[in-house]
Design an enzyme around this catalytic site. Structure first.
Site, PDB file in Angstrom:
ATOM      1  N   TYR A 187      -9.532  12.027 -28.533  1.00 54.65           N
ATOM      2  CA  TYR A 187      -9.615  12.426 -27.131  1.00 54.65           C
ATOM      3  C   TYR A 187      -9.842  13.932 -27.022  1.00 54.65           C
ATOM      4  CZ  TYR A 187      -7.529   7.808 -26.502  1.00 54.65           C
ATOM      5  OH  TYR A 187      -7.271   6.466 -26.556  1.00 54.65           O
ATOM      6  N   HIS A 241      -7.145   3.490 -34.733  1.00 57.31           N
ATOM      7  CA  HIS A 241      -7.889   3.629 -33.470  1.00 57.31           C
ATOM      8  C   HIS A 241      -9.201   2.845 -33.512  1.00 57.31           C
ATOM      9  CE1 HIS A 241      -8.940   6.761 -30.107  1.00 57.31           C
ATOM     10  NE2 HIS A 241      -9.053   5.505 -29.696  1.00 57.31           N
TER      11      HIS A 241
HETATM   12  P1  NAD Z   1      -7.532   4.321 -16.867  1.00 56.93           P
HETATM   13  O1  NAD Z   1      -7.981   2.946 -16.528  1.00 56.93           O
HETATM   14  O2  NAD Z   1      -6.091   4.588 -16.956  1.00 56.93           O
HETATM   15  O3  NAD Z   1      -8.251   5.312 -15.820  1.00 56.93           O
HETATM   16  C1  NAD Z   1      -8.121   6.702 -15.918  1.00 56.93           C
HETATM   17  C2  NAD Z   1      -8.772   7.328 -14.694  1.00 56.93           C
HETATM   18  O4  NAD Z   1      -8.025   6.938 -13.537  1.00 56.93           O
HETATM   19  C3  NAD Z   1      -8.758   8.851 -14.733  1.00 56.93           C
HETATM   20  O5  NAD Z   1      -9.954   9.320 -14.151  1.00 56.93           O
HETATM   21  C4  NAD Z   1      -7.575   9.205 -13.840  1.00 56.93           C
HETATM   22  O6  NAD Z   1      -7.714  10.496 -13.263  1.00 56.93           O
HETATM   23  C5  NAD Z   1      -7.680   8.107 -12.793  1.00 56.93           C
HETATM   24  N1  NAD Z   1      -6.414   7.876 -12.088  1.00 56.93           N
HETATM   25  C6  NAD Z   1      -5.176   7.653 -12.603  1.00 56.93           C
HETATM   26  N2  NAD Z   1      -4.267   7.550 -11.620  1.00 56.93           N
HETATM   27  C7  NAD Z   1      -4.938   7.690 -10.451  1.00 56.93           C
HETATM   28  C8  NAD Z   1      -4.544   7.713  -9.087  1.00 56.93           C
HETATM   29  N3  NAD Z   1      -3.284   7.510  -8.718  1.00 56.93           N
HETATM   30  N4  NAD Z   1      -5.515   7.883  -8.136  1.00 56.93           N
HETATM   31  C9  NAD Z   1      -6.804   8.060  -8.484  1.00 56.93           C
HETATM   32  N5  NAD Z   1      -7.238   8.072  -9.766  1.00 56.93           N
HETATM   33  C10 NAD Z   1      -6.303   7.900 -10.749  1.00 56.93           C
HETATM   34  O7  NAD Z   1      -8.266   4.711 -18.234  1.00 56.93           O
HETATM   35  P2  NAD Z   1      -7.806   5.473 -19.561  1.00 56.93           P
HETATM   36  O8  NAD Z   1      -7.207   6.802 -19.291  1.00 56.93           O
HETATM   37  O9  NAD Z   1      -8.973   5.437 -20.482  1.00 56.93           O
HETATM   38  O10 NAD Z   1      -6.705   4.508 -20.187  1.00 56.93           O
HETATM   39  C11 NAD Z   1      -5.315   4.812 -20.173  1.00 56.93           C
HETATM   40  C12 NAD Z   1      -4.858   5.327 -21.516  1.00 56.93           C
HETATM   41  O11 NAD Z   1      -4.820   4.249 -22.459  1.00 56.93           O
HETATM   42  C13 NAD Z   1      -5.760   6.373 -22.168  1.00 56.93           C
HETATM   43  O12 NAD Z   1      -5.561   7.642 -21.587  1.00 56.93           O
HETATM   44  C14 NAD Z   1      -5.352   6.238 -23.609  1.00 56.93           C
HETATM   45  O13 NAD Z   1      -4.127   6.901 -23.840  1.00 56.93           O
HETATM   46  C15 NAD Z   1      -5.135   4.727 -23.749  1.00 56.93           C
HETATM   47  N6  NAD Z   1      -6.346   4.044 -24.271  1.00 56.93           N
HETATM   48  C16 NAD Z   1      -6.400   3.743 -25.592  1.00 56.93           C
HETATM   49  C17 NAD Z   1      -7.532   3.146 -26.130  1.00 56.93           C
HETATM   50  C18 NAD Z   1      -7.589   2.843 -27.605  1.00 56.93           C
HETATM   51  O14 NAD Z   1      -6.624   3.147 -28.295  1.00 56.93           O
HETATM   52  N7  NAD Z   1      -8.637   2.292 -28.139  1.00 56.93           N
HETATM   53  C19 NAD Z   1      -8.623   2.832 -25.315  1.00 56.93           C
HETATM   54  C20 NAD Z   1      -8.530   3.119 -23.958  1.00 56.93           C
HETATM   55  C21 NAD Z   1      -7.383   3.720 -23.439  1.00 56.93           C
END
Ligand code: NAD
Length: 313
Positions: A56, A119
């Site tokens: 990230y 990952h």
């Molecule tokens: P997400 O679906 O959580 O969406 C993130 C987006 O939503 C960002 O733009 C954020 O600003 C917005 N958001 C969050 N709260 C909000 C609110 N209250 N109002 C408006 N917008 C809002 O996607 P993500 O961040 O990719 O997934 C969550 C976490 O899961 C990641 O940060 C990561 O830590 C993990 N993840 C891991 C993997 C992996 O290991 N392969 C893959 C994807 C995600």
């Protein structure tokens, strides 16, 4: 804060977890001070699960999270990952795993992580992951640099096969249990019930699709899914509800998921998402959403090696 057991680890974690991908500016520019304030505010309000990765922001998320956690390390369950370092930069070797943990610990300014994960397993060779990568993670665990180990990725069937072959402590699946795609429920939830593996559901907002601002330009979902995402947002607006709140409530309601991860950038987003914990789902609105989603339900995209592609149903 509601807390749930993380599988058989003996640890309980907050049902809402902090995704730190946005700290690495994966969702657009984010001022470091603002991101650090969001982390500290989340801790103060009872969120204790934090997930990051070297990938990230190509180490920026870990660096920033490390600075944010200075003096607060003992209050959180800290998860990071190894084996993915760029869009096409992967290394699943034991030697890289051993180096990776030391690099992450330095960036995170800590002596150990609570969870160390492979990952995006779909970019690796299944046999190498079982025979070399996961044993290397167990060696890291034995050294005391990680308390637990896990796997993460997109294809739920591959996560299940790997976890059956090499028992891990946790499985993190993303974009497979939300309003648009729900097959975590068919594939990984039974595994969690059968084996007691800790289930982590990431990207409850379908990586930004289920927000008023919409997805980032790089979003890989098919166009027709993005279109339905826009229609859901519009419907929620017409019903006087926030699409984020409706989507997050839906994911939080899965009983087999230990923690639901949302990427949060600001104190406001943290507060908005915490407020959802005190709400209940609206069955009438969910029925309307289900009707919109029906033509594209479970339509996703594929990443990784062709050999790891999901079976054709
Ligand atoms: P997400 O679906 O959580 O969406 C993130 C987006 O939503 C960002 O733009 C954020 O600003 C917005 N958001 C969050 N709260 C909000 C609110 N209250 N109002 C408006 N917008 C809002 O996607 P993500 O961040 O990719 O997934 C969550 C976490 O899961 C990641 O940060 C990561 O830590 C993990 N993840 C891991 C993997 C992996 O290991 N392969 C893959 C994807 C995600």
């Amino acid at each position: 804060m509601e807390r749930r057991p993380l599988g058989k680890t003996g640890v309980e974690v907050s049902v809402l977890g902090f995704g730190a991908a946005p700290l690495g500016q994966e969702y657009g520019a984010l001022d470091e001070v603002e991101g650090i304030q969001a982390v500290r505010h989340a801790i103060e309000r009872g969120i204790d699960f934090f997930d990051t990765a070297p990938y990230y922001g190509r180490t920026q998320s870990e660096e920033r999270l490390g600075r944010a956690l200075t003096g607060r390390r003992d209050e959180v369950f800290l998860a990071t990952k190894c084996c993915r370092y760029g869009k096409r930069d992967f290394d699943f070797s034991a030697e890289r795993v051993a180096r990776s943990i030391d690099e992450s610990l330095a960036r995170l300014r800590t002596e150990y992580v609570d969870l160390f994960q492979v990952h995006d397993v779909e970019f690796g060779d299944h046999r190498q992951i079982v025979a070399e990568t996961l044993p290397a993670l167990r060696a890291v665990q034995a050294s005391g640099k990680a308390r637990f180990i896990g796997i993460t990725g997109l294809p739920v069937h591959m996560l299940r096969l790997l976890a059956e072959e090499f028992p891990v402590d946790t499985v993190l699946s993303y974009t497979h249990y939300d309003l648009l795609v729900r097959d975590l429920d068919d594939v990984l939830a039974p595994l969690a019930r059968e084996t007691g593996v800790g289930l982590i559901n990431a990207s409850a907002l379908h990586m930004g699709v289920l927000t008023d601002a919409g997805p980032p330009p790089w979003h890989p979902a098919p166009a027709e899914v993005l279109e339905v995402g826009r229609a859901i947002s519009q419907l929620c607006r017409e019903r006087g509800r926030s699409v984020v709140a409706v989507a997050l409530r839906f994911s939080l309601d899965h009983p087999d998921v230990a923690t639901t991860l949302v990427g949060m950038q600001t104190v406001t987003e943290v507060d908005q998402n915490l407020a959802v914990l005190a709400t209940a789902s609206d069955p009438a609105l969910l029925a309307e959403i289900d009707a919109l989603v029906a033509p594209v339900l479970n339509r996703t995209w594929h990443e990784g090696r062709p050999a790891n592609a999901p079976p054709v149903s």
